[in-house]
Write an enzyme that holds these catalytic residues in place. Structure first.
Site, PDB file in Angstrom:
ATOM      1  N   GLU B  47       9.824  -4.088   6.758  1.00  0.00           N
ATOM      2  CA  GLU B  47      11.186  -4.240   7.822  1.00  0.00           C
ATOM      3  C   GLU B  47      10.810  -2.933   8.779  1.00  0.00           C
ATOM      4  OE1 GLU B  47      11.464  -3.175   4.735  1.00  0.00           O
ATOM      5  OE2 GLU B  47      12.279  -1.390   4.507  1.00  0.00           O
ATOM      6  N   ASN B  48       9.528  -2.489   8.579  1.00  0.00           N
ATOM      7  CA  ASN B  48       9.665  -1.673  10.078  1.00  0.00           C
ATOM      8  C   ASN B  48       8.597  -2.717  10.949  1.00  0.00           C
ATOM      9  OD1 ASN B  48       7.551  -1.680   8.194  1.00  0.00           O
ATOM     10  ND2 ASN B  48       6.134  -0.520   9.508  1.00  0.00           N
TER      11      ASN B  48
END
Lengths: 231, 218
Positions: B47-48
Site C-alpha cells: 500500500e505504500n
C-alpha cells in the site's frame, strides 16, 4: 515561471511557530531530509505536522520530536519511534491517528477543492467517533474532511526550474498529494534541471502545485529495514 | 501438531487464485509469497505504492527508494508499477484488490478485528489496516490461536479497540482453518494431529463443528 530558490534556508523562509506543515514520505523513504534539518536549525516550535509516520528516534521527523518542536502529529503509523511513544503517553504530544488511505485522500481532497468525502474506513471504530455516518449501497461510511497546510514540504527525485516533479519508485508515496495541499509547497529534489529537460509525458506532479524548488545536498536516504536474500 | 508461522502461510497460500491481486500485511502474511502454488500467477500490492512486488534484493543491491509497507527493502517483478498513496488506496477502497491477508490480536465471532492498539500500552497506529478491512471483499486473518498467556484470540467480542467490524471471512491459525459467518466460527480444517477438542477448548467464541473435520493437507 522560475520557482528555484538558492538554498534550503530561503526555501523554508516564512515557516513560523505554531504553523501546520505537511511532510511527504513513508517511513524514511522519500522524506525531505534537507528541509527537516533546516527546521531543526532554525528551531521553529509548536508545529502541527501532517505526515504518514514520525521518523525514527534519530532521523526524519524524529529529529524535530527530540527537539520538542512538534505540538501535534497527524499520522497513520508511528511505531518506529520510542521518543514519539514516550511523548504521546505522557501527554506532551497531541496525536491524531488516521487510517492511511483516509490520510492520503484527505490531503488529495485538500488540494483538489473537495471539502469532505465519505469512506468506509474506520466505521465502527474510535476513528468514527463524532463523525457523520451515512449509508451508500447498504454500507455505512463516515464523513472525513479535507486537510491543508501552511507549508507542504515534499521530496522528489528530479525536478525542473518550473517546479515539475518526477519521483522515484516507492519514494513517491504521499508527496504528490501533499504538494497539492500546501498553501506554499517546497520541493527538495536530488537533481534539478532546466525547464525543457524533463519529458512532459513523464511528470508526476505538475509545477503549478510547487512554489519553491531547490536541489538538496548529501541525501543520506537511510534504510529502516534492510532485508536481503543470498545469491 | 500445531503449525509454525511458515505452515500458516503455506496453508493460506492455497487460497490464492490465478489472476488475483493480493495485499499481504506485515508478519506471517508476508511469508505467504513464498508458497504460491504452481501454475498460479498472482501480483502483490503494497500500500505504500507498488504493484508487482518481488522478493528481497540480493545483498548490496538494496535501494532506499524501493520498500514495502513494512519498510523492508524489496525488488519488483516485470510489469510492476509505482503510484502515489491516494491511488494505492483507490485500488484498495475501489475493490480492485481481490484478497487481503493480515494479522490480528483478536477476532470476534461476528468477524470484527482488532489489531492496532492496546490502550495505555501500545499505540502504533492503524496504518492502512482500517482501509483494507473496510473495503476488501475477501479478508483472511493469519494468527496464532491463543496469546502467550494461553488466552484465546478467537472471541465472542473483541476487548481491544476495533480495526473494523464484521469484515473477516476466514481465519487461519496454528490449529485450524475457520470460516466466519452467521455470528460463529465454523471449523473447516484441523492442523495435522490437532483434535477438535483442543480447538474447541482454545476458542472462546461460538464454534460450529459439522461432522468429520478433515486435516489440512500441506
Amino acid at each position: 515561471m522560475n520557482k528555484v530558490v538558492d538554498n534550503v534556508g530561503v526555501a523554508v523562509e516564512g515557516i513560523k511557530d505554531n504553523m501546520t506543515l505537511m511532510l511527504g514520505g513513508f517511513g524514511l523513504c522519500g522524506i525531505p531530509e534537507n528541509s527537516i534539518a533546516e527546521l531543526v536549525k532554525i528551531g521553529v516550535s509548536g508545529l502541527t505536522c501532517i505526515s504518514n509516520n514520525a521518523g525514527v528516534d534519530d532521523f526524519g521527523l524524529g529529529l524535530l520530536l527530540q527537539n520538542k518542536q512538534i505540538k501535534k502529529m497527524i499520522s497513520s503509523y508511528v511505531g518506529e519511534n520510542d521518543e514519539f511513544e514516550r511523548q504521546m503517553l505522557s501527554g506532551e504530544l497531541e496525536v491524531d491517528l488516521i487510517p492511511q488511505g483516509s490520510l492520503a485522500e484527505r490531503c488529495r481532497a485538500g488540494g483538489a477543492g473537495i471539502p469532505a468525502f465519505y469512506t468506509p474506513a474506520g466505521y465502527g471504530t474510535e476513528v468514527a467517533e463524532g463523525k457523520e455516518v451515512r449509508d451508500f449501497n447498504g454500507k455505512p461510511h463516515i464523513l472525513e474532511s479535507a486537510l491543508s497546510a501552511d507549508f507542504a514540504i515534499v521530496k522528489a527525485w528530479k525536478g525542473d526550474t518550473e517546479g515539475n516533479l518526477v519521483f522515484k519508485a516507492t519514494a513517491r508515496n504521499f508527496n504528490p498529494m501533499m504538494a497539492m495541499a500546501g498553501k506554499i509547497t517546497i520541493a527538495e529534489v536530488e537533481v534539478l534541471v532546466p525547464a525543457g529537460e524533463l519529458d512532459p509525458n513523464e511528470i508526476h506532479t505538475p509545477g503549478i502545485f510547487v512554489q519553491r524548488i531547490f536541489q538538496g545536498e548529501g541525501f543520506e536516504k537511510r534504510i529502516e529495514q534492510r532485508t536481503t536474500r543470498s545469491k | 501438531m500445531a503449525l509454525d508461522k511458515k505452515g500458516i502461510a503455506q496453508r493460506i497460500a492455497q487460497e490464492l487464485r490465478d489472476g488475483w491481486y493480493v495485499n499481504l500485511g506485515i508478519g506471517i502474511p508476508t511469508l505467504v509469497a513464498n508458497y504460491i502454488p504452481n501454475g498460479i500467477e498472482v501480483e502483490f500490492q503494497s500500500e505504500n505504492g507498488v504493484l508487482g512486488m518481488g522478493p528481497f534484493p540480493f545483498e548490496g543491491e538494496e535501494d532506499a527508494d524501493l520498500i514495502n509497507a513494512g519498510k523492508q527493502t524489496i525488488t519488483t517483478m516485470n510489469g510492476a508499477s509505482f503510484f502515489d498513496s491516494a491511488t494505492s488506496f483507490a485500488m484498495i477502497r475501489g475493490q480492485h484488490v481481490q484478497l487481503t491477508v493480515l494479522g490480528a490480536m483478536e477476532v470476534s465471532e461476528k468477524g470484527d478485528i482488532a489489531n492496532w492498539k492496546i490502550p495505555g500500552k501500545m499505540v502504533k497506529g492503524m496504518g492502512g489496516a482500517m482501509d483494507l478491512v473496510a473495503s476488501a471483499d475477501n479478508i483472511i486473518v493469519a494468527m496464532i490461536h491463543s496469546n502467550r498467556a494461553g488466552v484465546s484470540k478467537l472471541l465472542k467480542n473483541c476487548s481491544l479497540p476495533l480495526t473494523g467490524v464484521a469484515c473477516v471471512k476466514k481465519v487461519v491459525t496454528d490449529l485450524a482453518v475457520l470460516e466466519v459467518k452467521n455470528g460463529a466460527f465454523h471449523l473447516l480444517e484441523r492442523a495435522p494431529g490437532v483434535s477438535v477438542e483442543e480447538i474447541q477448548s482454545k476458542t472462546e467464541g461460538s464454534l460450529i463443528v459439522n461432522g468429520e473435520v478433515p486435516e489440512m493437507s500441506l
